[in-house]
Design a protein around this motif. Sequence first.
Motif, short mmCIF file in Angstrom:
data_model
loop_
_atom_site.label_atom_id
_atom_site.label_comp_id
_atom_site.label_asym_id
_atom_site.label_seq_id
_atom_site.Cartn_x
_atom_site.Cartn_y
_atom_site.Cartn_z
N VAL A 36 -17.93 0.62 0.59
CA VAL A 36 -17.48 1.81 1.31
C VAL A 36 -16.30 2.43 0.57
N ASP A 37 -16.59 3.52 -0.13
CA ASP A 37 -15.56 4.23 -0.89
C ASP A 37 -14.46 4.75 0.04
N GLY A 38 -13.24 4.56 -0.36
CA GLY A 38 -12.10 5.12 0.35
C GLY A 38 -11.64 4.33 1.56
N ILE A 39 -12.25 3.19 1.85
CA ILE A 39 -11.83 2.43 3.03
C ILE A 39 -10.49 1.73 2.79
N VAL A 40 -10.20 1.46 1.52
CA VAL A 40 -8.92 0.84 1.17
C VAL A 40 -8.00 1.93 0.65
N GLY A 41 -6.84 2.02 1.26
CA GLY A 41 -5.87 3.04 0.85
C GLY A 41 -5.21 2.69 -0.48
N ASP A 42 -4.47 3.66 -0.98
CA ASP A 42 -3.73 3.46 -2.23
C ASP A 42 -2.57 2.48 -2.02
N ALA A 43 -2.06 1.97 -3.10
CA ALA A 43 -0.89 1.10 -3.04
C ALA A 43 0.28 1.89 -2.46
N VAL A 44 1.17 1.20 -1.77
CA VAL A 44 2.36 1.83 -1.19
C VAL A 44 3.61 1.14 -1.73
N LYS A 45 4.69 1.87 -1.76
CA LYS A 45 5.96 1.31 -2.23
C LYS A 45 6.88 1.08 -1.04
N ASP A 46 7.62 -0.02 -1.12
CA ASP A 46 8.59 -0.30 -0.08
C ASP A 46 9.94 0.33 -0.43
N GLY A 47 10.93 0.07 0.38
CA GLY A 47 12.25 0.66 0.18
C GLY A 47 12.93 0.24 -1.11
N ASP A 48 12.50 -0.85 -1.70
CA ASP A 48 13.05 -1.31 -2.97
C ASP A 48 12.22 -0.83 -4.16
N GLY A 49 11.17 -0.06 -3.89
CA GLY A 49 10.34 0.45 -4.96
C GLY A 49 9.23 -0.49 -5.40
N ARG A 50 9.10 -1.63 -4.73
CA ARG A 50 8.02 -2.57 -5.06
C ARG A 50 6.70 -2.07 -4.51
N SER A 51 5.66 -2.26 -5.30
CA SER A 51 4.33 -1.80 -4.93
C SER A 51 3.60 -2.87 -4.13
N HIS A 52 2.89 -2.42 -3.10
CA HIS A 52 2.07 -3.31 -2.27
C HIS A 52 0.64 -2.78 -2.29
N THR A 53 -0.29 -3.66 -2.62
CA THR A 53 -1.69 -3.29 -2.72
C THR A 53 -2.15 -2.62 -1.44
N GLY A 54 -3.00 -1.59 -1.57
CA GLY A 54 -3.51 -0.87 -0.41
C GLY A 54 -4.31 -1.77 0.52
N ILE A 55 -4.26 -1.42 1.79
CA ILE A 55 -5.03 -2.12 2.82
C ILE A 55 -5.98 -1.10 3.46
N THR A 56 -6.71 -1.52 4.45
CA THR A 56 -7.66 -0.60 5.09
C THR A 56 -6.94 0.63 5.61
#
Length: 138
Positions: A36-56
């Motif tokens: 299912v294309d697009g079900i997982v969102g893009d990575a997001v950054k936290d307040g420290d600028g660290r990237s977190h892999t996208g989730i649903t």
Amino acid sequence: MDGNFEKCAIVIDEELALGLAMNTVAALALSVGKFVDGIVGDAVKDGDGRSHTGITAIPVPILKGKAADLRDIALKAAELEGVFVVDFTAVAQSSRSYDEYTRRTAEIPTAELPYIGLAVCGGKSPVNKLTGSLALYR
């Protein structure tokens, strides 16, 4: 699969032991994530600028139902346009290899497959119509 999916419900046979239920959820979620294309969102950054892999990016409630409910949902969903279904059967869970799973499944008519889990993705209305009467898995 391309689509404008707003919801994806995972339905588990209420009779499954907890470990088998969690295995079923994992197998279904992996398949949905792949197909299912697009079900997982893009990575997001936290307040420290660290990237977190996208989730649903859409709701994915985990529901429970009787084996007969799963069969009914699978058969009804197959007739609806714009609904994507991944099914998981006792045959899949008990097979020791993908070859064994495909061979054993080929011997069973659709209406007789022992469904133990489904992922139903699509618009909110058709997903709710198919799964709305089921309780949350708790």
